[in-house]
Design a protein around this motif. Structure first.
Motif, PDB file in Angstrom:
ATOM      1  N   SER A  93       0.811  -1.215   0.000  1.00  0.00           N
ATOM      2  CA  SER A  93       0.000   0.000   0.000  1.00  0.00           C
ATOM      3  C   SER A  93       0.840   1.259   0.000  1.00  0.00           C
ATOM      4  N   ALA A  94       2.141   1.139   0.273  1.00  0.00           N
ATOM      5  CA  ALA A  94       3.009   2.309   0.386  1.00  0.00           C
ATOM      6  C   ALA A  94       3.625   2.742  -0.931  1.00  0.00           C
ATOM      7  N   SER A  95       3.711   1.839  -1.912  1.00  0.00           N
ATOM      8  CA  SER A  95       4.357   2.167  -3.177  1.00  0.00           C
ATOM      9  C   SER A  95       3.926   1.148  -4.213  1.00  0.00           C
ATOM     10  N   ARG A  96       3.922   1.576  -5.475  1.00  0.00           N
ATOM     11  CA  ARG A  96       3.655   0.586  -6.528  1.00  0.00           C
ATOM     12  C   ARG A  96       4.865  -0.301  -6.777  1.00  0.00           C
ATOM     13  N   HIS A  97       6.006   0.054  -6.200  1.00  0.00           N
ATOM     14  CA  HIS A  97       7.230  -0.724  -6.348  1.00  0.00           C
ATOM     15  C   HIS A  97       7.453  -1.595  -5.118  1.00  0.00           C
ATOM     16  N   LEU A  98       7.898  -2.813  -5.334  1.00  0.00           N
ATOM     17  CA  LEU A  98       8.287  -3.690  -4.242  1.00  0.00           C
ATOM     18  C   LEU A  98       9.809  -3.709  -4.126  1.00  0.00           C
ATOM     19  N   PRO A  99      10.335  -3.964  -2.920  1.00  0.00           N
ATOM     20  CA  PRO A  99      11.789  -4.021  -2.749  1.00  0.00           C
ATOM     21  C   PRO A  99      12.417  -5.099  -3.630  1.00  0.00           C
ATOM     22  N   LEU A 100      13.632  -4.811  -4.095  1.00  0.00           N
ATOM     23  CA  LEU A 100      14.358  -5.725  -4.966  1.00  0.00           C
ATOM     24  C   LEU A 100      15.648  -6.195  -4.308  1.00  0.00           C
ATOM     25  N   ASP A 101      16.065  -7.397  -4.669  1.00  0.00           N
ATOM     26  CA  ASP A 101      17.420  -7.839  -4.381  1.00  0.00           C
ATOM     27  C   ASP A 101      18.222  -7.613  -5.663  1.00  0.00           C
ATOM     28  N   LEU A 102      19.055  -6.600  -5.650  1.00  0.00           N
ATOM     29  CA  LEU A 102      19.787  -6.184  -6.850  1.00  0.00           C
ATOM     30  C   LEU A 102      21.216  -5.853  -6.448  1.00  0.00           C
ATOM     31  N   SER A 103      22.122  -6.761  -6.738  1.00  0.00           N
ATOM     32  CA  SER A 103      23.504  -6.583  -6.303  1.00  0.00           C
ATOM     33  C   SER A 103      24.158  -5.398  -7.008  1.00  0.00           C
ATOM     34  N   GLN A 104      25.073  -4.771  -6.299  1.00  0.00           N
ATOM     35  CA  GLN A 104      25.699  -3.540  -6.774  1.00  0.00           C
ATOM     36  C   GLN A 104      26.443  -3.727  -8.089  1.00  0.00           C
ATOM     37  N   HIS A 105      27.033  -4.907  -8.287  1.00  0.00           N
ATOM     38  CA  HIS A 105      27.779  -5.122  -9.535  1.00  0.00           C
ATOM     39  C   HIS A 105      26.839  -5.234 -10.730  1.00  0.00           C
ATOM     40  N   LEU A 106      25.533  -5.406 -10.487  1.00  0.00           N
ATOM     41  CA  LEU A 106      24.542  -5.392 -11.561  1.00  0.00           C
ATOM     42  C   LEU A 106      23.895  -4.018 -11.707  1.00  0.00           C
ATOM     43  N   LEU A 107      23.714  -3.310 -10.599  1.00  0.00           N
ATOM     44  CA  LEU A 107      23.084  -1.989 -10.634  1.00  0.00           C
ATOM     45  C   LEU A 107      23.993  -0.939 -11.264  1.00  0.00           C
ATOM     46  N   GLU A 108      25.262  -0.936 -10.881  1.00  0.00           N
ATOM     47  CA  GLU A 108      26.156   0.127 -11.354  1.00  0.00           C
ATOM     48  C   GLU A 108      26.266   0.190 -12.876  1.00  0.00           C
ATOM     49  N   PRO A 109      26.419  -0.925 -13.582  1.00  0.00           N
ATOM     50  CA  PRO A 109      26.475  -0.824 -15.047  1.00  0.00           C
ATOM     51  C   PRO A 109      25.191  -0.275 -15.667  1.00  0.00           C
ATOM     52  N   ILE A 110      24.050  -0.542 -15.055  1.00  0.00           N
ATOM     53  CA  ILE A 110      22.787   0.019 -15.553  1.00  0.00           C
ATOM     54  C   ILE A 110      22.822   1.534 -15.457  1.00  0.00           C
ATOM     55  N   LEU A 111      23.225   2.039 -14.299  1.00  0.00           N
ATOM     56  CA  LEU A 111      23.287   3.496 -14.115  1.00  0.00           C
ATOM     57  C   LEU A 111      24.350   4.112 -15.019  1.00  0.00           C
ATOM     58  N   ALA A 112      25.496   3.450 -15.140  1.00  0.00           N
ATOM     59  CA  ALA A 112      26.580   3.990 -15.959  1.00  0.00           C
ATOM     60  C   ALA A 112      26.162   4.077 -17.426  1.00  0.00           C
ATOM     61  N   LYS A 113      25.552   3.020 -17.938  1.00  0.00           N
ATOM     62  CA  LYS A 113      25.121   3.031 -19.336  1.00  0.00           C
ATOM     63  C   LYS A 113      24.072   4.105 -19.583  1.00  0.00           C
ATOM     64  N   ALA A 114      23.096   4.212 -18.686  1.00  0.00           N
ATOM     65  CA  ALA A 114      22.056   5.227 -18.861  1.00  0.00           C
ATOM     66  C   ALA A 114      22.654   6.626 -18.847  1.00  0.00           C
ATOM     67  N   ALA A 115      23.616   6.851 -17.958  1.00  0.00           N
ATOM     68  CA  ALA A 115      24.241   8.172 -17.874  1.00  0.00           C
ATOM     69  C   ALA A 115      25.031   8.489 -19.137  1.00  0.00           C
ATOM     70  N   VAL A 116      25.872   7.558 -19.568  1.00  0.00           N
ATOM     71  CA  VAL A 116      26.697   7.791 -20.753  1.00  0.00           C
ATOM     72  C   VAL A 116      25.838   7.941 -21.999  1.00  0.00           C
ATOM     73  N   ASP A 117      24.755   7.176 -22.077  1.00  0.00           N
ATOM     74  CA  ASP A 117      23.881   7.233 -23.253  1.00  0.00           C
ATOM     75  C   ASP A 117      23.190   8.581 -23.421  1.00  0.00           C
ATOM     76  N   THR A 118      23.133   9.387 -22.386  1.00  0.00           N
ATOM     77  CA  THR A 118      22.535  10.725 -22.528  1.00  0.00           C
ATOM     78  C   THR A 118      23.407  11.645 -23.385  1.00  0.00           C
ATOM     79  N   GLY A 119      24.674  11.320 -23.530  1.00  0.00           N
ATOM     80  CA  GLY A 119      25.594  12.204 -24.238  1.00  0.00           C
ATOM     81  C   GLY A 119      26.079  13.366 -23.401  1.00  0.00           C
ATOM     82  N   LEU A 120      25.706  13.404 -22.135  1.00  0.00           N
ATOM     83  CA  LEU A 120      26.074  14.519 -21.258  1.00  0.00           C
ATOM     84  C   LEU A 120      27.010  14.106 -20.131  1.00  0.00           C
TER      85      LEU A 120
END
Length: 616
Positions: free
Chosen positions: A120-147
C-alpha cells in the motif's frame, strides 16, 4: 562517452571546463550524474578504478530507491536485473545448511504480516539487486545521454576552490599525466577513504573498527538446502561460521564471517569454512573473489564546504544491517542533483545548495544509529537460544535440536526466540526508515500549512504516509484515460509539481505565472475533476492532507516543499516558490529568467515531457 585515454587538457596544459565534476562512480556518483543529465547538465566522472563494481557488495534495494530509479528512467532495467524480495520472504537462522534451523522470520515486506503495508506504500516492491549489476545500468544510462563523460583509471589528486569555482588536479593512471578540470561544483562520491572529504576538512564522528570480516564470492549449488525456504540472506547462529547472501538462486553466493584484524583467508581456508557451514565436506566450491572489510559506524555532521559536496560512504559508514547502504547513497545524489541543476540554469539562487547538508546529514546519522542498534540486536540471538555458554559444538547442536521439546525449559527458550524475532523486525522490516525519512525543508511562512499538524510520529518500523513539509509525496492509485497510475509517478522528472483538486483554478493560474516569472520547470496535476486524474478508490483523499481546493508544491525529488490546506490565493504559491528557490522574499518585481544557463544543453526530452496531456 567513456574516456580511458588522455584528456584534452593533458596535452595542452590548459584546464578543461565542465559544470560538475564527480569523483567516484559508485551508486551515489552515478545517480548524481544521471539525474543531472536528465535535466540537461553536463558532468565528468573520474574514478581511479578500471571498471564498475566487480563484486556484488550492497544488494537490498528498497521501495524509495526503486521509485528514484524509476524517475531516472531505468525502471525496466533494474526490474529485469533484480529479484522481487517478496518472492524470497524467508529469513532463516541456522547452524549449518544441512543442520537444524534455529528460527525463522520474514524480511523486507515479504511475509504475509508485512505485505499489505509495503504494497500500500508504493507501486514498487523491494528488490534484491547486487551492486555489480546496478552500477552498469546506471553507468550506461548516464553515458547514453551524451552529457556524461565517464573516465576510468583517472584519479583525483587535489582541489582548490574560490567564489568563482573549483579547480581539480586529476591523474590519468596509465600514462601518469596530470591535468586540471575547472568546474562550477565538485561532488565527492569517492567512498570510505574519500580524498575529497579529507581535503575540505569534513570530520566523521562515531565508532570505528568494531569488527573485521571476510567476504567470499562463491559458486556453490545450495539448491537442496535453500529452494524450499527461499531467502535473500541465510544467517549463521554460530558466529564463527558464515552468513550467506544470495546473488543468483541457488548457485551464486556471498559468504561473510568474522575474522581477526589483519588476517586474510586464502582459498583453501575459504573452501574449508564453506564446507563446514554447508555441512557437506565434499561439496564443490568455486571461489570468485576473497576480500576483507571493517565495520565502522560513523557519519559527518556537515556534507559540504563551499562549492564542494560529499555523499555516500564518504560521509556515512555503517554495518550492512537493515540493508541501507546503497539506498542512502542514491538518495544523497538524488537530493543534490536537482539543486545543482536549478542553480546552474539560473532558476534558483545559490542558497538552494545550502539545504543539502541540513537535509541529508540527519538522515545519514539516523541510518548509522539504526544499523548500530540492529547489529547489536542480531548478536543477542545466541542469548535467546541459550547457546552463548553452551560449551562444545555438540552441546550447541543439542540445544537447537531440543528447542521444540515438550519441556518447560524449551518453552521458555521458544518464548525468548519469539520475542527476539519481533525485535528483529526493526532490522528486516524497518519500513519507516526505508521509506519515511523526512527533510527539515525551508519553511515558507505563507499559506496555511501551520493550521494542520500531521507530521509523522511513527517509529522506525512503521511508515505513515503524509504530505507534511519535507515528506515525500505519498503513493495513491489514481486513474487517467483508463490507465491506473501512482501519484508518485505524477511528480519528478526534474520538475516542480503543483498538485491540487476541485476548485484549484487559482493554483493553475499561479503556476502559469510562476513559469513566466521564474523560468521554473513546473507541472500541474489536478486530481478529482471530471477531466483530471480520478481518485476512484478515495486513496488520494485519505493521504493528501489538504482540502479539494488546497495545494501541494512538490520538489523535483518528490518531497513536499510547501502546502496550503485550502485556497488563500495564488499569490501565496508565488511567494512560496520564490522562497524555496532562494530568490526574492516574495514575488513582486522578480524578473523572468531563462531556463537554460551556463554549462547546459537541451535537456533530455524524457525529463521535460509531461506524463500525459494534462501535465501543463
Amino acid at each position: 562517452m567513456h574516456t580511458n585515454g588522455t584528456s584534452p587538457s593533458a596535452a595542452t596544459g590548459e584546464a578543461e571546463y565542465v559544470p560538475v565534476l564527480i569523483v567516484g562512480s559508485g551508486p551515489a556518483g552515478l545517480t548524481t550524474a544521471l539525474s543531472l543529465a536528465r535535466q540537461g547538465i553536463r558532468s565528468v566522472i573520474v574514478t581511479r578504478h578500471a571498471t564498475q563494481a566487480h563484486t556484488p557488495r550492497a544488494h537490498i534495494t528498497n521501495q524509495r530507491t526503486v521509485e528514484i530509479l524509476a524517475d531516472l528512467g531505468v525502471e525496466a532495467e533494474v526490474s529485469a536485473a533484480g529479484y522481487v524480495l517478496e518472492e524470497f520472504p524467508n529469513n532463516p537462522f541456522m547452524l549449518t545448511f544441512a543442520g537444524p534451523e534455529a528460527a525463522r522470520c520474514t524480511a523486507w515486506g515479504g511475509g504475509l504480516k508485512d505485505q499489505s503495508r509495503y504494497r500500500s506504500a508504493s507501486r514498487h516492491l523491494p528488490l534484491d539487486l547486487s551492486q555489480h549489476l546496478l552500477e552498469p545500468i546506471l553507468a550506461k544510462a548516464a553515458v547514453d545521454t551524451g552529457l556524461v563523460d565517464l573516465r576510468y583509471r583517472h584519479e583525483f589528486l587535489s582541489l582548490d576552490q574560490d567564489e568563482t569555482g573549483v579547480r581539480a588536479a586529476i591523474q590519468e593512471r596509465r600514462s601518469g599525466r596530470e591535468y586540471v578540470v575547472h568546474c562550477e561544483y565538485l561532488v565527492g562520491a569517492d567512498g570510505a577513504r574519500s580524498k575529497v572529504m579529507q581535503q575540505i576538512g569534513l570530520q566523521l564522528h562515531g565508532l570505528r573498527d568494531l569488527a573485521t570480516n571476510c567476504t567470499a564470492w562463491l559458486d556453490v549449488d545450495l539448491t537442496p538446502y535453500t529452494a524450499h525456504r527461499p531467502a535473500a540472506i541465510y544467517w549463521a547462529v554460530d558466529l564463527s561460521l558464515p552468513s550467506w547472501t544470495m546473488v543468483h538462486p541457488w548457485h551464486q553466493w556471498v559468504a561473510n564471517w568474522g575474522i581477526k584484524p589483519g588476517h586474510v583467508p586464502d582459498k583453501d581456508e575459504v573452501i574449508a569454512k564453506v564446507r563446514e557451514s554447508v555441512g557437506d565436506p565434499h561439496i564443490e566450491v568455486g571461489v570468485r573473489s576473497i576480500g576483507t572489510w571493517t565495520i565502522n559506524q560513523v557519519a559527518a555532521d556537515q556534507y559540504s564546504v563551499g562549492r564542494v559536496f560529499c555523499m555516500g560512504d564518504a560521509v556515512h559508514q555503517h554495518s550492512p544491517a537493515n540493508g541501507l547502504g546503497s539506498n542512502t547513497s542514491i538518495a544523497d545524489g538524488y537530493n543534490l542533483a536537482w539543486k545543482l541543476a536549478y542553480v546552474l540554469t539560473g532558476v534558483a539562487g545559490p542558497a538552494l545548495l545550502e539545504t543539502y547538508s541540513p537535509e541529508r546529514a540527519p538522515v545519514g546519522r539516523q541510518i548509522v544509529d539504526r544499523t548500530l542498534q540492529s547489529g547489536a540486536d542480531l548478536l543477542t540471538l545466541g542469548t535467546a537460544l541459550d547457546i552463548d555458554a553452551a560449551g562444545p559444538e555438540s552441546r550447541i547442536w543439542e540445544r537447537i535440536r531440543s528447542l521444540h521439546d515438550a519441556t518447560p525449559e524449551a518453552a521458555k527458550r521458544r518464548d525468548k526466540v519469539a520475542a527476539m524475532m519481533r525485535l528483529l523486525d526493526y532490522n528486516f522490516n524497518a519500513h519507516g526508515v526505508e521509506l519515511g525519512y523526512r527533510y527539515d525543508v525551508v519553511r515558507p511562512e505563507v499559506g496555511r500549512d501551520d493550521d494542520v499538524d500531521d507530521r509523522r510520529t511513527s517509529d522506525d518500523l512503521t511508515y505513515v504516509p503524509s504530505t507534511a513539509l519535507g515528506e515525500h509525496l505519498p503513493h495513491a492509485s489514481v486513474e487517467f484515460s483508463r490507465r491506473r497510475l501512482s501519484t508518485v509517478d505524477l511528480v519528478g522528472h526534474g520538475r516542480f509539481t503543483v498538485v491540487t483538486g476541485r476548485g484549484g483554478e487559482e493554483w493553475v493560474a499561479a503556476a502559469d505565472e510562476a513559469r513566466r516569472r521564474f523560468g521554473i520547470p513546473l507541472t500541474v496535476r489536478v486530481i478529482g475533476t471530471a477531466d483530471g486524474y480520478q481518485d476512484v478508490l478515495g486513496e488520494w483523499e485519505r493521504v493528501r492532507g489538504i482540502d479539494d481546493d488546497g495545494c501541494l508544491l512538490v520538489r523535483p525529488d518528490g518531497h513536499i516543499a510547501w502546502r496550503a490546506q485550502s485556497n488563500p490565493g495564488g499569490q501565496a504559491l508565488l511567494d512560496a516558490i520564490a522562497i524555496v528557490l532562494g530568490r526574492a522574499q516574495g514575488a513582486g518585481g522578480t524578473e523572468p529568467v531563462s531556463a537554460v544557463g551556463h554549462g547546459t544543453k537541451d535537456a533530455d526530452p524524457r525529463a521535460a515531457e509531461p506524463v500525459d496531456a494534462l501535465a501543463d
